[in-house]
Structure formats: C-alpha cells, structure tokens
Design a protein around this motif. Structure first.
Motif, mmCIF file in Angstrom:
data_model
loop_
_atom_site.group_PDB
_atom_site.id
_atom_site.type_symbol
_atom_site.label_atom_id
_atom_site.label_comp_id
_atom_site.label_asym_id
_atom_site.label_seq_id
_atom_site.Cartn_x
_atom_site.Cartn_y
_atom_site.Cartn_z
ATOM 1 N N ALA A 31 -1.706 13.462 -41.559
ATOM 2 C CA ALA A 31 -1.872 14.590 -42.479
ATOM 3 C C ALA A 31 -0.816 15.662 -42.228
ATOM 4 C CB ALA A 31 -3.275 15.184 -42.338
ATOM 5 N N TYR A 32 -0.533 15.906 -40.952
ATOM 6 C CA TYR A 32 0.443 16.955 -40.638
ATOM 7 C C TYR A 32 1.875 16.522 -40.966
ATOM 8 C CZ TYR A 32 3.043 20.524 -38.140
ATOM 9 O OH TYR A 32 3.921 21.540 -37.821
ATOM 10 N N PHE A 33 2.248 15.337 -40.495
ATOM 11 C CA PHE A 33 3.650 14.928 -40.619
ATOM 12 C C PHE A 33 3.987 14.343 -41.994
ATOM 13 C CE2 PHE A 33 3.139 14.859 -35.958
ATOM 14 C CZ PHE A 33 4.202 15.687 -35.613
ATOM 15 N N LEU A 34 2.999 13.782 -42.696
ATOM 16 C CA LEU A 34 3.281 13.150 -43.992
ATOM 17 C C LEU A 34 2.947 14.043 -45.184
ATOM 18 C CD1 LEU A 34 1.979 9.513 -43.365
ATOM 19 C CD2 LEU A 34 4.316 10.386 -43.167
ATOM 20 N N LEU A 35 2.004 14.964 -45.015
ATOM 21 C CA LEU A 35 1.579 15.795 -46.142
ATOM 22 C C LEU A 35 1.981 17.255 -45.985
ATOM 23 C CD1 LEU A 35 -2.039 14.380 -46.686
ATOM 24 C CD2 LEU A 35 0.100 13.621 -47.741
ATOM 25 N N ILE A 36 1.710 17.835 -44.818
ATOM 26 C CA ILE A 36 1.925 19.274 -44.652
ATOM 27 C C ILE A 36 3.383 19.608 -44.388
ATOM 28 C CG2 ILE A 36 1.356 21.265 -43.201
ATOM 29 C CD1 ILE A 36 -1.425 19.978 -42.807
ATOM 30 N N LYS A 37 4.026 18.923 -43.435
ATOM 31 C CA LYS A 37 5.425 19.226 -43.110
ATOM 32 C C LYS A 37 6.373 19.020 -44.289
ATOM 33 C CE LYS A 37 7.222 20.099 -39.680
ATOM 34 N NZ LYS A 37 7.703 21.421 -39.181
ATOM 35 N N PRO A 38 6.275 17.902 -45.040
ATOM 36 C CA PRO A 38 7.153 17.762 -46.210
ATOM 37 C C PRO A 38 6.953 18.872 -47.225
ATOM 38 C CG PRO A 38 6.197 15.648 -45.628
ATOM 39 C CD PRO A 38 5.493 16.681 -44.802
ATOM 40 N N ASP A 39 5.706 19.315 -47.400
ATOM 41 C CA ASP A 39 5.426 20.400 -48.351
ATOM 42 C C ASP A 39 6.035 21.703 -47.866
ATOM 43 O OD1 ASP A 39 4.006 21.236 -50.790
ATOM 44 O OD2 ASP A 39 2.875 22.505 -49.406
ATOM 45 N N GLU A 40 6.022 21.936 -46.537
ATOM 46 C CA GLU A 40 6.628 23.146 -45.993
ATOM 47 C C GLU A 40 8.143 23.147 -46.229
ATOM 48 O OE1 GLU A 40 5.518 23.125 -41.921
ATOM 49 O OE2 GLU A 40 3.610 24.177 -42.254
ATOM 50 N N ARG A 41 8.777 21.998 -46.072
ATOM 51 C CA ARG A 41 10.221 21.905 -46.279
ATOM 52 C C ARG A 41 10.585 22.198 -47.726
ATOM 53 N NH1 ARG A 41 9.903 17.472 -42.563
ATOM 54 N NH2 ARG A 41 9.824 15.997 -44.284
ATOM 55 N N LEU A 42 9.725 21.715 -48.644
ATOM 56 C CA LEU A 42 10.011 21.933 -50.060
ATOM 57 C C LEU A 42 9.847 23.407 -50.448
ATOM 58 C CD1 LEU A 42 8.302 18.828 -51.694
ATOM 59 C CD2 LEU A 42 10.745 19.273 -51.539
ATOM 60 N N SER A 43 8.877 24.073 -49.818
ATOM 61 C CA SER A 43 8.589 25.467 -50.189
ATOM 62 C C SER A 43 9.473 26.464 -49.452
ATOM 63 C CB SER A 43 7.124 25.789 -49.886
ATOM 64 O OG SER A 43 6.840 25.591 -48.519
ATOM 65 N N SER A 44 10.197 26.005 -48.408
ATOM 66 C CA SER A 44 11.036 26.936 -47.629
ATOM 67 C C SER A 44 12.393 27.136 -48.284
ATOM 68 C CB SER A 44 11.223 26.389 -46.221
ATOM 69 O OG SER A 44 11.886 25.147 -46.244
#
Length: 426
Positions: free
Chosen positions: A413-426
């Motif tokens: 959940a962290y590495f496949l869902l949350i981290k990619p979303d953080e990269r897109l929003s940063s």
C-alpha cells in the motif's frame, strides 16, 4: 449525480444485507459444518473448497463482461439478471446445507453433492454481487461520495453478517435459510427502485470479448491496487476460515459464545465505517487503508498470546479487528471506482473491473481454505484435537500468518499506492 441521500443509500445498499448474510455461512460456517456434522476430513474439504472456489473465481471475469453488456442495453436487463441469480442463489444455498439423507449416507455422493451445490451457489452469488457492485461504481462522484456509496452497501452488508452470525446458533439453520430468502427478495425489490446509473455510450463497433476481459490489466494503477488487495484479502481470509476452530479448540469456548465473538467483530466493523469515512476526508483513501492494516497486525499479534478460557480478551480482539475490517470494506472498492474514473472508462467497463476484483476475492478465499486446512491436518490438527503441537499449528495459521501477510500488504500500500501518488502531486 447529486448528493447520495439516505433514501438512495438504503435503496441501493439494502441488497448488500442478504449478499453478506449468505457469505458468512458459505465461507465461515460451511467448512466447520461439513467437518463436524458429516465427518468430511479437513484435507478433502480443503481440496473440494479450493476447486469450487477456483471455478467460481474463473467465471467472475466472464460474469463481469456479461454485466457490462447488459448495462449497455438497459438497467432493467441488469435487474432481470439479478432476479434469476437471486432465485438460483436461494435454491443452491438451501440444498448445500441440507443434503438429502440418501446423499449423506455415501461419502462419495456427499462430496459430489457439495461440489455441485457450491458451484451453483457461487455462480449465482457472483452474478448478483458483480452486477450490484458495478451499479454502485457507475454512480461515480469524488472520493468522499464513492466511499459513501460503498459504505452504504458494505454497512448494510455488515448488518446481514451480524444476523448470519447469530441466527444459526439461536434459531438454527432452517430458520436462517428462510430469513435469508426473505431478505433476498426485499433487497432485490429495493434495488429495482434505486437511483439508476447512466451508461456512457460506447463508440464504434461492439468490443470483442477477449479485449474487454483483459482491459483492466492495461492500467498499471489497477494492477498495483489489485496486488495490494489480494495480499490484504488473503490475510483476512485465513482467519475467517479458521476462526470457529480457534474458538472451539484453542479457547475451548462453548458454542453459545460464538455469536458474541462474531457479532462483536461485525458490529464493530459497522460502527467503525463512519469513523473511517471521516478519516478518509483527512488522510485520503490509501493512507486510511494503511492505518487499518497496522491496527489489524497489532490485534492479531495479541490474539497469538491467548489461551483456553480467555474469552473476554478474545471478544476484544474480535471488536478491534472488526474496526480494521470497516476500512477493508469501505476503502478498496472506492479506490477501484476512482481508478475506473481516472482511466476514462466510467459507465463502460465497471463489470470488467469488478469481475476481476471478485476473481481476486474468490482466489483469496480459495487459497485460504485450500492451503490452511490441509496444512493444519498435516501438522496434526483436526477438529477436537487439543494437544500442544496441534494447537500451536492452529495459532500460527490463525494469528502469525495473517500478521505476515498484512505486513506485506501494508508495504505494498505504501510503496505501490501512496508513494507514486506523492511523486505525482509534488
């Protein structure tokens, strides 16, 4: 669409009650029932359940494609499919739990009957649930609205599960079956009066069957979400399969206490759903789901320390793990609806997505029964056996293995869902 009102929620979500009501006997009570009442060995039972559930899982994508085609035609076509599926579901459920006396007298006839009735019941259940889930996903909306739609369906489903956990013990299986049939009729009637989604008109010629079936896997986000969903689902399916064995042999609790444990689990899940919806508004869907996984790990680690007679402590374990379950019910389906919207396929391919989603759910249940039950038998456990080695094997299967799987799901959940979303929003 406009705000999803209480009336809309009841009309759409009420069918979730009988669908969840029937799921508990099928996935939790049935293995224990056939092992104790009919003497079916755990290894045989695990193999039969694995085969039937794999069949059920494999037909789900096809049922999802059928649902999409019916939605493209009209909502009444979907409701007609639901009516036929509901009739077959009620028939299969009754025959599954009440095999004729002539069948019970022969081990071979009994196992054949079990497989055939499981296939009928699973297929009908899948056709009805996929159509119902797709209907809700097509209603759309933002994260908060999608989670509300799912929460109505799953929240009312939890009411059904609580009833299913109590009625077999209090009223018996015949009354449970009658109550299920009544709830199924009422649920379908309410669904027929629910707000109807508007399918998006497809362009060009009708798609071929094979491309439509595999369409969801073209999305990398869907593949990642499905991987996390499966890891988390197996972690939940293993203890669901083994909970009655744990209660009866590890805790050595009386049968009359089973409704307390199951009821506290599902009531807590229902009560927790509004709390998770509030958390979704603050943290988002994926982070809220991750928090629930952490809670489940702590709770099952505690359960591994419990022994005979610690019924009050186990009731607390059930309640807290039920709180975690609330997020499992409300969040993943809302995440999937968001993926469908983000891929520009809303109103067109919900059935395809939910067909594979249900395939994953059934595969989780198949693996839980097909692997956990035979392994327990291999390590010396059988219903009623209470020597130290057998009970330790039961603890490892019921508590330790789910913790490890939940840890893997949390990492996903962290590495496949949350981290990619953080990269897109940063």
């Amino acid at each position: 669409m406009s705000a999803f009102s209480t009336r809309n929620g009841l009309a759409y979500g009420l069918l979730g009650l009988p669908l969840a009501f029937v799921a508990l006997p099928l996935y939790v009570i049935l293995p224990n029932h056939y092992a104790r009442e009919f003497g079916v060995p755990l290894a045989t039972l695990g193999a039969l359940l694995l085969g039937a559930r794999l069949f059920d899982a494999l037909i789900d994508p096809l049922l999802g494609r059928l649902s999409d085609r019916l939605f493209a035609r009209s909502a009444p076509s979907v409701l007609l499919l639901g009516a036929v599926a509901a009739l077959l579901l009620a028939l299969g459920f009754g025959l599954l739990f009440f095999p004729p006396a002539s069948v019970q007298r022969s081990a071979g006839a009994l196992t054949t009957w079990l497989v055939v009735m499981l296939m009928l019941t699973y297929a009908a259940y899948s056709a009805l649930s996929i159509s119902h889930q797709s209907w809700g996903a097509m209603l759309g909306g933002n994260e908060a609205q999608r989670s509300r739609i799912v929460a109505w369906r799953e929240g009312l489903g939890l009411v059904g599960v609580v009833l299913a956990s109590i009625t077999p013990v209090v009223l018996g299986l015949p009354a449970t079956t009658a109550l299920f049939c009544i709830a199924l009729v009422i649920g379908w009637l309410a669904w027929s009066r629910a707000v109807r989604p508007v399918p998006r008109a497809a362009t060009g010629s009708a798609p071929q069957l094979a491309p439509a079936l595999w369409l969801p896997f073209e999305s990398r986000v869907f593949r990642r979400l499905l991987a996390v969903f499966m890891l988390n689902g197996i972690a939940s399916a293993v203890p669901a399969t083994l909970v009655l064995f744990f209660i009866q042999d590890r805790l050595q609790a009386p049968q009359s206490s089973e409704p307390l444990f199951l009821g506290s689990y599902f009531i807590s899940a229902a009560l927790a759903i509004p709390l998770w919806l509030a958390l979704v508004k603050r943290l988002g869907l994926a982070r809220s789901w991750l928090a629930s996984m952490g809670l489940a790990i702590v709770v099952f680690a505690w359960a591994s320390q419990l022994g005979a007679g610690q019924t009050l402590a186990f009731a607390m374990v059930c309640a807290l793990s039920g709180v975690a379950l609330g997020a499992d019910l409300a969040v993943p389906g809302a995440l999937l609806a968001g993926v469908i919207q983000a891929n520009g396929q809303a109103g067109q391919a919900e059935g395809a997505y939910f067909g594979w989603w249900n395939f994953a759910t059934k595969l989780n249940l198949a693996l839980a029964a097909g692997l956990a039950l035979p392994l327990l038998g291999r390590f010396g456990y059988a219903p009623g056996v209470r020597d130290a080695g057998a009970l330790n094997a039961l603890v490892v299967a019921y508590c330790v293995l789910p913790c490890l799987l939940k840890l893997a799901a949390a990492a996903g959940a962290y590495f496949l869902l949350i981290k990619p979303d953080e990269r897109l929003s940063s």
